[in-house]
Design an enzyme around this catalytic site. Structure first.
Site, mmCIF file in Angstrom:
data_model
loop_
_atom_site.group_PDB
_atom_site.id
_atom_site.type_symbol
_atom_site.label_atom_id
_atom_site.label_comp_id
_atom_site.label_asym_id
_atom_site.label_seq_id
_atom_site.Cartn_x
_atom_site.Cartn_y
_atom_site.Cartn_z
ATOM 1 N N HIS A 1 0.929 -1.092 0.115
ATOM 2 C CA HIS A 1 0.050 -0.103 0.062
ATOM 3 C C HIS A 1 0.936 1.151 -0.056
ATOM 4 C CE1 HIS A 1 -3.240 -2.660 1.733
ATOM 5 N NE2 HIS A 1 -3.858 -2.359 0.205
ATOM 6 N N CYS B 1 -14.300 -7.061 2.884
ATOM 7 C CA CYS B 1 -13.510 -6.818 1.644
ATOM 8 C C CYS B 1 -12.060 -7.298 2.645
ATOM 9 C CB CYS B 1 -13.383 -5.620 1.062
ATOM 10 S SG CYS B 1 -13.211 -4.329 1.961
ATOM 11 N N GLU C 1 -15.227 -10.866 9.937
ATOM 12 C CA GLU C 1 -15.597 -9.529 9.961
ATOM 13 C C GLU C 1 -17.116 -9.485 10.416
ATOM 14 O OE1 GLU C 1 -15.004 -6.738 6.725
ATOM 15 O OE2 GLU C 1 -12.998 -7.582 6.653
ATOM 16 N N HIS D 1 -7.799 -9.369 1.310
ATOM 17 C CA HIS D 1 -6.745 -9.806 0.378
ATOM 18 C C HIS D 1 -6.902 -11.443 0.577
ATOM 19 C CE1 HIS D 1 -5.708 -5.648 1.609
ATOM 20 N NE2 HIS D 1 -5.464 -5.523 0.194
ATOM 21 N N GLU E 1 -4.538 2.233 -2.472
ATOM 22 C CA GLU E 1 -4.982 0.884 -2.880
ATOM 23 C C GLU E 1 -4.650 0.805 -4.440
ATOM 24 O OE1 GLU E 1 -5.832 -1.374 -1.113
ATOM 25 O OE2 GLU E 1 -7.323 -0.896 0.565
ATOM 26 N N GLU F 1 -5.370 -2.305 -6.476
ATOM 27 C CA GLU F 1 -5.905 -3.744 -6.361
ATOM 28 C C GLU F 1 -6.838 -4.316 -7.793
ATOM 29 O OE1 GLU F 1 -6.581 -3.867 -1.631
ATOM 30 O OE2 GLU F 1 -8.307 -3.621 -3.165
ATOM 31 N N HIS G 1 -2.155 -5.543 -6.385
ATOM 32 C CA HIS G 1 -2.243 -6.804 -5.765
ATOM 33 C C HIS G 1 -3.564 -7.344 -5.804
ATOM 34 C CE1 HIS G 1 -2.610 -3.514 -2.852
ATOM 35 N NE2 HIS G 1 -3.665 -4.393 -2.254
#
EC number: 5.3.3.2
Length: 177
Positions: A25, A66, A86, A68, A111, A113, A31
């Protein structure tokens, strides 16, 4: 706790290495990531408000969860893992599409992504993890779209992009869950 790695990818979503999440980041390196949208039988989307201690976008509203993917983890496995961590529940997920975005933040992080968007259905109350989630609510997508237009600063960058670019695609898939 050891910092997690993210999976670095090229624009074709082919893995090209691993890097600690914060470094990725800081350097704005592309990524792999994912965004989960949970709908109920009334056609509402479950939104979460990010916890106040998140390293970026604290207290902003966003999709259900959300994060990774971990090395060796499928998109669906990652989505289910994070949904449980979460929001405190499990449900089946369906992958819809992916897209690339880049969003810089005021804190110097970016970000960048390749985000895999997934949907699932759930009708009960979540058991939110207060370290990750400050609050949650159900909203109809049409209400979300209107509120984003009126209050864009209340929402995360990726959530606004998904709603702007893929609203119709999400609506078309709601009945197929």
């Amino acid at each position: 706790m050891k910092e997690e790695n993210v999976i670095l990818v090229n624009e074709a979503d082919e893995p090209i290495g691993l890097m600690p999440k914060m470094e990725a980041h800081e350097k704005a390196v592309l990524h792999r990531a994912f965004s989960v949208f949970i709908m109920n039988d009334s056609g509402q989307t479950m939104l979460q408000q990010r916890a106040k201690d998140k390293y970026h976008s604290p207290l902003l509203w966003t999709n259900t969860c959300c994060s990774h993917q971990r090395d060796g983890e499928s998109n669906i496995e990652a989505g289910k893992r994070r949904l449980s961590e979460e929001m405190g529940f499990e449900t089946e997920l369906k992958e819809l599409f992916s897209f690339i975005y880049k969003a810089p933040f005021d804190n110097g992080l970016t970000e960048h992504e390749l985000d895999h968007v997934m949907m699932g259905k759930y009708n009960l109350l979540p058991k939110i993890n207060p370290d990750e989630v400050a609050d949650w609510k159900w909203m109809h997508p049409s209400e979300i779209k209107k509120d984003i237009a009126e209050n864009p600063d209340n929402y995360t960058a990726w959530f606004k992009i998904i709603f702007e670019r893929f609203y119709n695609h999400i609506m078309d898939n709601t009945d197929k869950l």
